[in-house]
Design a protein around this motif. Structure first.
Motif, short mmCIF file in Angstrom:
data_model
loop_
_atom_site.label_atom_id
_atom_site.label_comp_id
_atom_site.label_asym_id
_atom_site.label_seq_id
_atom_site.Cartn_x
_atom_site.Cartn_y
_atom_site.Cartn_z
N CYS A 115 14.69 -32.66 -31.64
CA CYS A 115 13.11 -32.77 -31.33
C CYS A 115 12.98 -34.16 -31.12
O CYS A 115 11.87 -34.23 -30.02
CB CYS A 115 12.60 -32.40 -32.83
SG CYS A 115 13.00 -31.04 -33.69
N TYR A 135 5.23 -29.87 -29.72
CA TYR A 135 6.50 -29.30 -29.43
C TYR A 135 6.69 -28.19 -29.63
O TYR A 135 6.68 -27.47 -30.91
CB TYR A 135 7.57 -30.29 -30.54
CG TYR A 135 8.69 -29.92 -30.31
CD1 TYR A 135 9.50 -29.44 -29.38
CD2 TYR A 135 9.55 -29.80 -31.60
CE1 TYR A 135 10.89 -29.05 -29.30
CE2 TYR A 135 11.07 -29.49 -31.54
CZ TYR A 135 11.52 -29.09 -30.33
OH TYR A 135 12.82 -28.50 -30.41
N THR A 340 12.02 -33.59 -37.93
CA THR A 340 11.49 -34.69 -36.89
C THR A 340 11.34 -35.78 -37.70
O THR A 340 11.75 -36.90 -37.28
CB THR A 340 10.53 -33.93 -35.99
OG1 THR A 340 10.67 -32.72 -35.41
CG2 THR A 340 10.32 -35.03 -34.95
#
Length: 349
Positions: A115, A135, A340
């Motif tokens: 990520c 994302y 992340t």
């Protein structure tokens, strides 16, 4: 400095080589190639089959990338690979390949969060300063903003990712997986005219896609049983294109809503869209309309950098490597779950 990046968290095996010339100078993409494992229409890609594909193509893609970049093993400073998140078997195949190269070439390893790779490559290519990041991919859906050397997750999918929702509906329709199921859904949606009423599941900063998928699957079964089915409001004949159009409009409206909420919360006027679904033109258009209403702007990249690739792993790995980060050989593992916000972003103020 030059790094090679190895990506294989899902059905795409990517190898990229990047050069960082020096302070204040943009990164140079020396090579960025990938090969995709595509399952037959109506089927998804199984981990064991995907891992076999990655093992079969790994050496060939590395050789091709090195030739295209016109570099030798002596020029490589570090080997960057995807540590996670992703599918277990494909990740393991690439991690083994990375360890092999590390031992053969006597180069240090850098394990990269998939990520963070998307985010850093998006920032590098677009020049976005400090955006709210959306994302969106087959395995992840997150709204992210940077704060205090972490990429903080403000909202995310509570069940399946938006890309997975689109991919699974492509399987329901039994349309081709080549070049990507989501892309083929997008092309069908462009022909749709009737907007059907689907569940809209935004829960604060989070969203849910499994109920929408279940509903659209039922509508697809109804359409298959009755090809002359008409919309009760407009009396127009419903088509497969209308189903794709309705699904896209609904899920992307949800993503725009939670992204706008994050922008208001952090006071940002920029949105950066990354991940495979980020290459969807309709999503970019809808996000652009919202951002312009707020006096802001949207940043996005094309399929070379949106869709999983090796160059994003090389770039994110190299910026970490330059700050002193290393992954010892005995710790060069991979994990299906790698948040992340677990990554310490010490290359940003």
């Amino acid at each position: 400095m030059i790094a090679i990046g190895l990506e294989g968290s899902a059905n795409k095996l990517g190898v990229g080589i990047i050069s960082h010339p020096g302070p204040g100078k943009p990164a140079q993409v020396l090579s960025n190639i990938r090969d995709t494992f595509n399952a037959p229409p109506g089927e998804g890609f199984l981990p064991k089959d995907t891992a076999k594909h990655h093992r079969s193509w790994f050496v060939r893609l590395v050789k091709q990338a090195m030739i295209e970049a016109k570099v030798s093993t002596r020029d490589i400073d570090c080997i960057c690979y995807t540590k996670g998140p992703g599918m277990g078997a494909p990740l393991q195949s690439v991690a083994v390949g990375a360890r092999m190269l590390s031992l053969l070439w006597e180069k240090e390893l850098v394990g990269v969060n998939h990520c963070v790779g998307h985010i850093e490559m998006g920032r590098e290519i677009t020049g976005a300063h400090n955006p709210v990041v959306l994302y969106v991919s087959g395995g992840n859906t997150q709204v992210i903003a940077y704060a205090e050397q972490r990429y903080r997750i403000f909202g995310e999918a509570l069940d399946i990712a938006v890309g997975n929702c689109l991919d699974r509906f492509a399987r329901t329709l039994e349309i081709s997986n080549d070049p990507a199921p989501g892309y083929n859904i997008e092309q069908l949606a462009k022909k749709g005219k009737v907007l059907l009423d689907l569940p809209y599941a935004v829960k604060g900063m989070d969203c849910s896609f499994s109920g929408i998928l279940a509903c659209i699957d039922i509508l697809a079964a109804d359409l298959k049983a009755n090809p002359n089915w008409r919309d009760p409001i407009t009396n127009e004949v419903i088509t497969t294109a209308d189903l794709c159009f309705s699904l896209q409009e609904t899920v992307y409206a949800m993503l725009v809503e939670i992204t706008e909420r994050a922008m208001a919360h952090v006071g940002s006027s920029q949105v950066l869209i990354v991940g495979g679904v980020g290459s969807n033109e309709r999503l970019q258009q809808m996000m652009g309309l919202m951002a312009r209403d707020r006096g802001g702007s949207v940043f996005a990249t094309d399929e070379r950098f949106c869709i999983d690739n090796g160059i994003m792993i090389a770039h994110a790995g190299l910026v970490a490597y330059k700050t002193g980060f290393r992954t010892p050989l005995e710790e060069s593992t991979c994990t299906q779950r790698f948040r992340t916000d677990e990554v310490f972003v010490n290359w940003r103020d």
